[in-house]
Design a protein around this motif. Structure first.
Motif, PDB file in Angstrom:
ATOM      1  N   ALA A 165     -11.463  33.901 -34.139  1.00 14.24           N
ATOM      2  CA  ALA A 165     -10.901  33.006 -34.908  1.00 14.24           C
ATOM      3  C   ALA A 165     -11.279  31.623 -34.812  1.00 14.24           C
ATOM      4  O   ALA A 165     -10.685  30.754 -33.808  1.00 14.24           O
ATOM      5  CB  ALA A 165      -9.394  33.001 -34.804  1.00 14.24           C
ATOM      6  N   THR A 166     -12.094  30.966 -35.419  1.00  9.63           N
ATOM      7  CA  THR A 166     -12.801  29.647 -35.314  1.00  9.63           C
ATOM      8  C   THR A 166     -11.547  28.523 -35.707  1.00  9.63           C
ATOM      9  O   THR A 166     -11.483  27.560 -34.919  1.00  9.63           O
ATOM     10  CB  THR A 166     -13.876  29.097 -35.952  1.00  9.63           C
ATOM     11  OG1 THR A 166     -13.569  28.876 -37.174  1.00  9.63           O
ATOM     12  CG2 THR A 166     -15.145  30.180 -35.662  1.00  9.63           C
ATOM     13  N   PHE A 167     -10.737  28.859 -36.441  1.00  6.64           N
ATOM     14  CA  PHE A 167      -9.391  28.086 -36.790  1.00  6.64           C
ATOM     15  C   PHE A 167      -8.063  28.925 -36.254  1.00  6.64           C
ATOM     16  O   PHE A 167      -8.042  29.999 -36.608  1.00  6.64           O
ATOM     17  CB  PHE A 167      -9.427  27.910 -38.190  1.00  6.64           C
ATOM     18  CG  PHE A 167      -9.933  26.660 -38.657  1.00  6.64           C
ATOM     19  CD1 PHE A 167     -10.792  25.890 -38.015  1.00  6.64           C
ATOM     20  CD2 PHE A 167     -10.020  26.339 -40.350  1.00  6.64           C
ATOM     21  CE1 PHE A 167     -11.412  24.835 -38.529  1.00  6.64           C
ATOM     22  CE2 PHE A 167     -10.314  25.286 -40.634  1.00  6.64           C
ATOM     23  CZ  PHE A 167     -11.241  24.631 -39.803  1.00  6.64           C
ATOM     24  N   ILE A 299     -19.996  32.500 -25.763  1.00  3.33           N
ATOM     25  CA  ILE A 299     -20.793  31.191 -26.084  1.00  3.33           C
ATOM     26  C   ILE A 299     -20.335  30.228 -27.299  1.00  3.33           C
ATOM     27  O   ILE A 299     -20.046  29.128 -27.150  1.00  3.33           O
ATOM     28  CB  ILE A 299     -22.304  31.697 -26.087  1.00  3.33           C
ATOM     29  CG1 ILE A 299     -22.932  32.085 -24.881  1.00  3.33           C
ATOM     30  CG2 ILE A 299     -22.972  30.586 -26.635  1.00  3.33           C
ATOM     31  CD1 ILE A 299     -24.199  32.814 -25.083  1.00  3.33           C
ATOM     32  N   ILE A 300     -19.894  30.915 -28.442  1.00  5.54           N
ATOM     33  CA  ILE A 300     -19.288  30.355 -29.437  1.00  5.54           C
ATOM     34  C   ILE A 300     -18.039  29.755 -29.057  1.00  5.54           C
ATOM     35  O   ILE A 300     -17.597  28.542 -29.556  1.00  5.54           O
ATOM     36  CB  ILE A 300     -19.269  31.203 -30.666  1.00  5.54           C
ATOM     37  CG1 ILE A 300     -20.836  31.650 -30.863  1.00  5.54           C
ATOM     38  CG2 ILE A 300     -18.661  30.463 -31.738  1.00  5.54           C
ATOM     39  CD1 ILE A 300     -20.753  32.886 -31.912  1.00  5.54           C
ATOM     40  N   GLN A 301     -17.126  30.543 -28.432  1.00  2.41           N
ATOM     41  CA  GLN A 301     -15.831  29.910 -28.081  1.00  2.41           C
ATOM     42  C   GLN A 301     -16.054  28.672 -27.340  1.00  2.41           C
ATOM     43  O   GLN A 301     -15.366  27.823 -27.478  1.00  2.41           O
ATOM     44  CB  GLN A 301     -15.120  30.974 -27.135  1.00  2.41           C
ATOM     45  CG  GLN A 301     -14.599  32.192 -27.755  1.00  2.41           C
ATOM     46  CD  GLN A 301     -13.752  33.035 -26.628  1.00  2.41           C
ATOM     47  OE1 GLN A 301     -14.303  33.929 -26.167  1.00  2.41           O
ATOM     48  NE2 GLN A 301     -12.664  32.447 -26.301  1.00  2.41           N
ATOM     49  N   GLN A 302     -16.821  28.704 -26.209  1.00  2.00           N
ATOM     50  CA  GLN A 302     -17.167  27.443 -25.501  1.00  2.00           C
ATOM     51  C   GLN A 302     -17.775  26.229 -26.054  1.00  2.00           C
ATOM     52  O   GLN A 302     -17.338  25.263 -25.973  1.00  2.00           O
ATOM     53  CB  GLN A 302     -17.950  27.893 -24.243  1.00  2.00           C
ATOM     54  CG  GLN A 302     -18.147  26.664 -23.054  1.00  2.00           C
ATOM     55  CD  GLN A 302     -16.768  26.392 -22.585  1.00  2.00           C
ATOM     56  OE1 GLN A 302     -16.090  27.166 -22.072  1.00  2.00           O
ATOM     57  NE2 GLN A 302     -16.556  25.140 -22.510  1.00  2.00           N
ATOM     58  N   ALA A 303     -18.358  26.507 -27.331  1.00  2.00           N
ATOM     59  CA  ALA A 303     -19.265  25.599 -27.761  1.00  2.00           C
ATOM     60  C   ALA A 303     -18.125  24.724 -28.629  1.00  2.00           C
ATOM     61  O   ALA A 303     -18.242  23.606 -29.023  1.00  2.00           O
ATOM     62  CB  ALA A 303     -20.121  26.235 -29.103  1.00  2.00           C
ATOM     63  N   HIS A 304     -17.042  25.658 -29.202  1.00  2.00           N
ATOM     64  CA  HIS A 304     -16.068  24.803 -30.055  1.00  2.00           C
ATOM     65  C   HIS A 304     -15.251  23.881 -28.735  1.00  2.00           C
ATOM     66  O   HIS A 304     -14.778  22.858 -29.422  1.00  2.00           O
ATOM     67  CB  HIS A 304     -15.046  26.116 -30.528  1.00  2.00           C
ATOM     68  CG  HIS A 304     -15.535  26.584 -31.834  1.00  2.00           C
ATOM     69  ND1 HIS A 304     -16.640  27.423 -31.821  1.00  2.00           N
ATOM     70  CD2 HIS A 304     -15.386  26.119 -33.131  1.00  2.00           C
ATOM     71  CE1 HIS A 304     -16.968  27.730 -33.134  1.00  2.00           C
ATOM     72  NE2 HIS A 304     -15.917  27.050 -34.030  1.00  2.00           N
ATOM     73  N   GLY A 350      -8.139  25.150 -31.891  1.00  2.00           N
ATOM     74  CA  GLY A 350      -7.625  24.827 -30.578  1.00  2.00           C
ATOM     75  C   GLY A 350      -6.871  26.403 -30.011  1.00  2.00           C
ATOM     76  O   GLY A 350      -7.062  27.391 -30.851  1.00  2.00           O
ATOM     77  N   ASN A 351      -6.136  26.251 -29.017  1.00  2.00           N
ATOM     78  CA  ASN A 351      -5.521  27.621 -28.537  1.00  2.00           C
ATOM     79  C   ASN A 351      -4.290  27.900 -29.393  1.00  2.00           C
ATOM     80  O   ASN A 351      -3.923  26.966 -30.058  1.00  2.00           O
ATOM     81  CB  ASN A 351      -4.937  27.233 -27.117  1.00  2.00           C
ATOM     82  CG  ASN A 351      -5.969  26.714 -26.112  1.00  2.00           C
ATOM     83  OD1 ASN A 351      -7.220  26.933 -26.344  1.00  2.00           O
ATOM     84  ND2 ASN A 351      -5.688  26.307 -25.035  1.00  2.00           N
TER      85      ASN A 351
END
Length: 400
Positions: A165-167, A299-304, A350-351
């Motif tokens: 979930a990027t959002f 990796i994508i989590q950390q990129a966000h 965010g979280n």
């Protein structure tokens, strides 16, 4: 008036029926207070508590387990809401203006992962087709942005599993003139005023609002009136649907014919807790490409996280792409900065209720399935949340 082509990602639903026919042929072969609209400078997120993901290990691992290039299909034009994806594009990238894509070394914490990443835009460039359809039309696409309720409705034809979930909250919102409606503090209050809401086109959240008594059907204007002309022309008498990360700033700062704040509430905060811009893959790939997903999703989590902590370099790439692609999409540095500030302020990116960025709340998915069953004709009776989303690949230690 400088005319803004304000985002129309919602239009993808209108392209869905046609897109599904193409897929078939191919296969045959707690409520928050509304936000005000000040235009702050970019705000950095609090320092992350997670160590940067990946290093040299990723360089070997991704080359062994992931496609090269790893193609990500976005749902709209370049914008800061996609910053966590563009954060993955390393130095030496090349822009393909014909394909409306950018390709370069895929990086994690500044380190090369051993493969390239290719990021493709959506919207006009793909005929406003939804990403779940594009995933099945073009097998080169590995993952892309999908909307949870659309993925539920189309699962029988184009099954997609969302892996991140990027959002945390959808940026979709309603905004109104606080001078015209001083007693309106949330969307539901517009009903008492009998205010018309410019909604653009039918959407499942509208049917749910009517069913729940949040909005009367008589308030709905589905004429797809042009922005910002329709809102301005009504002189503050109407409310409008748009994105909390863009239109409030544009109307106040970049459209002199309006030039004042609007008041905003997220649709999420009415109880319609959509997962917008979820990162999805073809359902079979959630199993068949699990080795890649296990490495690449963190990796994508950390990129966000990295993007929210230091958005300026990636925003410069986004602005460069807007300029080079030259599709008619107007996107300024001011809007980019406002988007980041607003995403942080409203908890859009965010979280969630825990310390993790990117995971799914299964209870929310259950609630969305119930809404689809309640107000649409889609048969979701055989679907479980685990068919649609998974936290299998999430690193729960990564968050803001």
């Amino acid at each position: 008036m400088r005319r803004h082509r304000i985002r129309g990602r919602a239009a993808t639903t209108l392209a869905l029926i046609a897109a599904l026919s193409l897929v078939a042929a191919a296969c045959g072969g707690e409520e928050e207070a509304p936000a005000t609209t000040a235009a702050p400078a970019t705000t950095a997120a609090p320092a992350t508590t997670a160590a940067p993901a990946t290093t040299e290990a990723a360089a070997m691992t991704l080359a062994d387990v992931c496609p090269d290039p790893l193609v990500i299909q976005l749902d709209w034009e370049p914008e800061s809401e996609h910053g966590g994806i563009y954060q993955l594009v390393g130095p030496g990238y090349e822009i393909n203006n014909d394909a409306k894509s950018v390709r370069g070394p895929m990086v994690a914490g500044g380190e090369d992962t051993g493969i390239d990443i290719e990021v493709r835009i959506g919207g006009f460039a793909v005929g406003f087709q939804p990403v779940q359809s594009l995933l099945y039309q073009d097998q080169d696409i590995f993952m892309g942005f999908v909307r949870a309720t659309e993925a539920m409705s189309t699962y029988a034809d184009v099954p997609v599993v969302s892996v991140m979930a990027t959002f945390e909250k959808s940026a979709f919102a309603i905004y109104w003139d606080p001078e015209t409606y001083p007693n309106v503090n949330e969307i539901a209050d517009l009903k008492d005023e009998g205010a018309i809401i410019l909604l653009g086109r039918p959407d499942v959240f509208q049917d749910w609002w009517v069913a729940e008594g949040i909005m009367d059907e008589s308030q709905m204007d589905l004429t797809d009136a042009p922005k910002p002309a329709a809102f301005i022309g009504a002189g503050g008498e109407v409310a409008e649907a748009g994105f909390a990360t863009a239109e409030p700033y544009i109307y106040e700062v970049e459209v002199p014919e309006w030039g004042k704040p609007v008041k905003t509430q997220l649709i999420h905060d009415t109880g319609f807790e959509e997962y917008f811009q979820a990162l999805g893959v073809r359902a079979a790939d959630a199993t068949d490409r699990a080795d890649c997903l296990r490495e690449v999703v963190p990796i994508i989590q950390q990129a966000h996280v990295d993007f929210l902590n230091n958005p300026d370099p990636t925003n410069q790439l986004i602005l460069e792409l807007v300029d080079v692609y030259d599709t008619g999409w107007i996107y300024t540095e001011g809007v980019a900065d406002f988007a980041v500030s607003t995403m942080l302020e409203l908890g859009i990116m965010g979280n969630g209720d825990n310390d993790t960025l990117g995971d799914f709340d299964m209870d929310r998915v259950v609630g969305l399935l119930a809404i689809i069953d309640q107000v649409t004709e889609a048969d979701v009776s055989g679907l479980a949340p685990e068919d649609l989303v998974t936290n299998e690949f999430i690193d729960f230690s990564i968050g803001l």
